[in-house]
Design a protein around this motif. Structure first.
Motif, PDB file in Angstrom:
ATOM      1  N   ALA A 148     -55.315  79.780  63.565  1.00  0.00           N
ATOM      2  CA  ALA A 148     -54.013  79.595  62.620  1.00  0.00           C
ATOM      3  C   ALA A 148     -53.107  78.565  63.791  1.00  0.00           C
ATOM      4  O   ALA A 148     -52.883  76.965  63.280  1.00  0.00           O
ATOM      5  N   GLY A 149     -53.360  78.447  65.094  1.00  0.00           N
ATOM      6  CA  GLY A 149     -52.694  78.129  66.196  1.00  0.00           C
ATOM      7  C   GLY A 149     -53.612  75.922  66.464  1.00  0.00           C
ATOM      8  O   GLY A 149     -52.670  75.615  65.997  1.00  0.00           O
ATOM      9  N   LEU A 150     -54.603  76.317  65.956  1.00  0.00           N
ATOM     10  CA  LEU A 150     -55.512  74.952  66.164  1.00  0.00           C
ATOM     11  C   LEU A 150     -54.819  74.348  64.868  1.00  0.00           C
ATOM     12  O   LEU A 150     -54.803  73.566  64.669  1.00  0.00           O
ATOM     13  N   TYR A 151     -54.590  75.177  63.566  1.00  0.00           N
ATOM     14  CA  TYR A 151     -54.685  74.282  62.345  1.00  0.00           C
ATOM     15  C   TYR A 151     -52.866  73.958  62.604  1.00  0.00           C
ATOM     16  O   TYR A 151     -52.741  72.434  62.311  1.00  0.00           O
ATOM     17  N   ILE A 152     -52.001  74.275  62.690  1.00  0.00           N
ATOM     18  CA  ILE A 152     -50.698  74.016  63.265  1.00  0.00           C
ATOM     19  C   ILE A 152     -50.241  72.893  64.654  1.00  0.00           C
ATOM     20  O   ILE A 152     -49.666  71.902  63.813  1.00  0.00           O
ATOM     21  N   ALA A 153     -51.411  72.459  64.860  1.00  0.00           N
ATOM     22  CA  ALA A 153     -51.143  71.551  66.250  1.00  0.00           C
ATOM     23  C   ALA A 153     -52.025  70.112  65.560  1.00  0.00           C
ATOM     24  O   ALA A 153     -51.425  69.740  65.802  1.00  0.00           O
ATOM     25  N   ALA A 154     -53.183  70.978  64.638  1.00  0.00           N
ATOM     26  CA  ALA A 154     -53.618  69.193  64.271  1.00  0.00           C
ATOM     27  C   ALA A 154     -52.945  68.772  62.741  1.00  0.00           C
ATOM     28  O   ALA A 154     -52.412  67.850  62.903  1.00  0.00           O
ATOM     29  N   GLN A 155     -52.213  69.674  62.245  1.00  0.00           N
ATOM     30  CA  GLN A 155     -51.058  69.854  61.432  1.00  0.00           C
ATOM     31  C   GLN A 155     -49.964  67.924  62.074  1.00  0.00           C
ATOM     32  O   GLN A 155     -49.813  67.145  61.497  1.00  0.00           O
ATOM     33  N   ILE A 156     -49.533  68.765  62.594  1.00  0.00           N
ATOM     34  CA  ILE A 156     -48.568  67.884  63.414  1.00  0.00           C
ATOM     35  C   ILE A 156     -48.987  66.894  64.230  1.00  0.00           C
ATOM     36  O   ILE A 156     -48.178  66.052  63.825  1.00  0.00           O
ATOM     37  N   LEU A 157     -50.174  66.616  65.177  1.00  0.00           N
ATOM     38  CA  LEU A 157     -50.126  65.764  65.432  1.00  0.00           C
ATOM     39  C   LEU A 157     -50.541  64.948  64.638  1.00  0.00           C
ATOM     40  O   LEU A 157     -50.200  63.467  64.913  1.00  0.00           O
TER      41      LEU A 157
END
Length: 236
Positions: free
Chosen positions: A85-94
């Motif tokens: 989930a952390g990877l998803y959220i970082a990727a979404q914001i970037l």
């Protein structure tokens, strides 16, 4: 590529493309017409079309969240690991930030221009709660009924409708909200107004998730029995 990295990459690319569609169509709309209503219609149609394609094409890879609120609800339900989930959220914001930059460059504008458009107040926050709650409730309904294949049609339909019936024009997505803070164009939101929108979106996500549990409980959750009222015998 590691499967988790592959899924996160899909989330980043999907979110970037979505924000590029939102920001780019907003810029195009203001260049085509001075009619604000028509500008919003152009913006909404482009967003709906892009979102439909992205969900259909990337859904089988990552689930097509493109939205930290969706990812957080999935994590709270133990449907995905916190690390992923952390990877998803970082990727979404970037991805959202990259999408705004790409839209600017396409239209030969400075890569980043902080938004000055004010979007704040109880009415707009309520609009974000409604838009996000509806989105999460819809996703929950599709998931729990096994009708996820309808996502590419129904999710964009909700977002498109909410463009016009909510006071906030339906951001319904913390990552997209952050991305729209770096564009001083039709779709921008002043950076100082971003926290209020994100809080409203998270409240809406929690409400939508709760509605899912009420109307579409998990398989195996016992439903209350609909028993007839007891008949009392009043014989002496």
């Amino acid at each position: 590529m590691h499967p988790a990295a592959r899924r996160a990459t899909a989330e980043g690319i999907g979110t970037a493309t979505l924000v590029a569609a939102v920001v780019g169509s907003g810029i195009m709309a203001t260049r085509l017409t001075a009619d604000v209503g028509l500008q919003l219609l152009i913006n909404a149609v482009a967003t709906v079309g892009a979102l439909a394609v992205l969900i259909w094409s990337l859904g089988p890879i990552s689930g097509a969240h493109f939205n930290p609120a969706v990812t957080l609800v999935a994590t709270a339900r133990a449907e995905m690991r916190r690390s992923e989930a952390g990877l998803y959220i970082a990727a979404q914001i970037l991805g959202a930030l990259l999408g705004a930059v790409v839209a600017h460059v396409m239209f030969e504008l400075p890569a980043v221009t902080l938004a000055t458009k004010q979007r704040t107040g109880l009415g707009q926050w309520l609009g974000e709660i409604v838009a996000t709650a509806g989105l999460l409730a819809l996703i929950g309904a599709l998931t729990r009924t096994g009708l996820g294949r309808l996502g590419p049609a129904l999710v964009p339909a909700w977002i498109g409708a909410a463009y016009f019936f909510t006071s906030s024009t339906s951001f319904a997505n913390p990552a997209v909200t952050i991305g729209r803070a770096i564009t001083d164009s039709f779709s921008g939101i002043a950076p100082g107004d971003v926290p209020g929108f994100i809080v409203a979106q998270l409240l809406g996500a929690a409400l939508g998730a709760a509605l899912t549990e009420v109307f579409y409980p998990r398989a195996g959750t016992p439903e209350p029995l609909d028993l007839p009222a007891p008949v009392h015998d009043h014989q002496p």
